[in-house]
Design an enzyme around this catalytic site. Structure first.
Site, PDB file in Angstrom:
ATOM      1  N   THR A   1       0.871  -1.178   0.000  1.00  6.58           N
ATOM      2  CA  THR A   1       0.000   0.000   0.000  1.00  6.58           C
ATOM      3  C   THR A   1       0.904   1.223   0.000  1.00  6.58           C
ATOM      4  OG1 THR A   1      -0.104   0.271   2.414  1.00  6.58           O
ATOM      5  CG2 THR A   1      -1.705  -1.246   1.412  1.00  6.58           C
TER       6      THR A   1
ATOM      7  N   ILE B   1       7.455  -2.246   7.068  1.00  4.70           N
ATOM      8  CA  ILE B   1       7.450  -0.783   7.138  1.00  4.70           C
ATOM      9  C   ILE B   1       8.041  -0.218   5.852  1.00  4.70           C
ATOM     10  CG2 ILE B   1       8.232   1.247   8.410  1.00  4.70           C
ATOM     11  CD1 ILE B   1       6.301  -0.588   9.980  1.00  4.70           C
ATOM     12  N   LYS B   2       7.255   0.629   5.202  1.00  6.09           N
ATOM     13  CA  LYS B   2       7.705   1.223   3.950  1.00  6.09           C
ATOM     14  C   LYS B   2       8.233   2.630   4.234  1.00  6.09           C
ATOM     15  CE  LYS B   2       5.719   0.905  -0.692  1.00  6.09           C
ATOM     16  NZ  LYS B   2       4.474   1.149  -1.439  1.00  6.09           N
ATOM     17  N   VAL B   3       9.460   2.872   3.810  1.00  9.06           N
ATOM     18  CA  VAL B   3      10.064   4.199   4.023  1.00  9.06           C
ATOM     19  C   VAL B   3      10.555   4.731   2.684  1.00  9.06           C
ATOM     20  CG1 VAL B   3      10.799   3.651   6.401  1.00  9.06           C
ATOM     21  CG2 VAL B   3      12.407   3.302   4.507  1.00  9.06           C
TER      22      VAL B   3
END
Ligand code: E4P
Length: 217
Positions: free
Chosen positions: A27, A82-84
């Protein structure tokens, strides 16, 4: 090759999950906005549906803010990745979170140099955006080839996650290059099933079968 579905729509995830095609979900803030739903509720629901990693993106742009958001997102479920973003703060957060045992997906990658930084920071996934590169007249799949070649020369554990997929040929090209993961919007997953000769052939078989007057059951 793993298939992730690039959506925040739970109905789409359920549909392709039922087909056994979903190894994970990605997402981003735009997809959450498009869903019109609360992010934490949505990620929680998706994580319960899918066994593989579900990428949830931080929206802070400073290190401390990213770490605070990541803590909240990691608490949702064990399979949250975790998307960074690929910024200095994002790479710093990637290193800290990876060292702490989190799966980190480094997003918004548009160069091999950026992909090297993500691997050095221990990212579980690097997300090069092929469609957005193609959109500006650059070679998206060329970047995937370059990153796969570089990673193959070292013992990086980072998986190449082909993102910003615009059509089925992106999936085919990613597979030919040996990319680890491709994240595909539902619309393109549906297109992958389609071939006019499949429809034509099925129509002919059914018409001939009808003429026999038989029934298998
Ligand atoms: C996935 O992780 C990305 O956020 C997504 O593939 C971006 O796709 P887009 O370029 O179609 O927005």
């Amino acid at each position: 090759m793993k298939f992730f579905i690039d959506t925040a729509e739970v109905a789409e995830i359920a549909e392709f999950n039922d087909l056994g095609l979903v190894d994970g979900v990605t997402t981003n803030p735009s997809l959450i906005a498009k869903s019109g739903r609360d992010m934490v509720d949505t990620i929680r629901e998706i994580c319960a549906m899918v066994r593989g990693p579900v990428s949830a993106e931080v929206t802070a742009i400073d290190f401390a803010g990213m770490m605070a958001e990541a803590e909240k997102l990691r608490a949702i479920a064990e399979n949250v990745a975790i998307k960074v973003p690929l910024t200095e703060a994002g790479i710093k957060a990637c290193k800290a979170l990876s060292d702490d045992g989190a799966d980190v997906n480094v997003t918004l990658c548009f160069s091999a140099a950026q992909a090297i930084l993500a691997a050095k920071a221990g990212a579980a996934f690097i997300s090069p955006f092929v469609g957005r590169l193609d959109d500006i007249g650059q070679d998206g799949m060329g970047l995937i080839a370059e990153i796969c070649d570089i990673y193959d020369q070292y013992d990086f554990s980072t998986e190449v996650l082909v993102a910003s997929v615009r059509h089925p040929m992106h999936v085919v090209e990613a597979a030919k290059l040996g990319a680890d993961v491709v994240t595909v919007p539902a619309k393109i997953l549906k297109q992958m099933f389609k071939h006019p000769l499949t429809d034509k052939g099925l129509d002919a078989f059914l018409a001939d079968w009808k003429k026999t007057g038989q029934s298998i059951l």
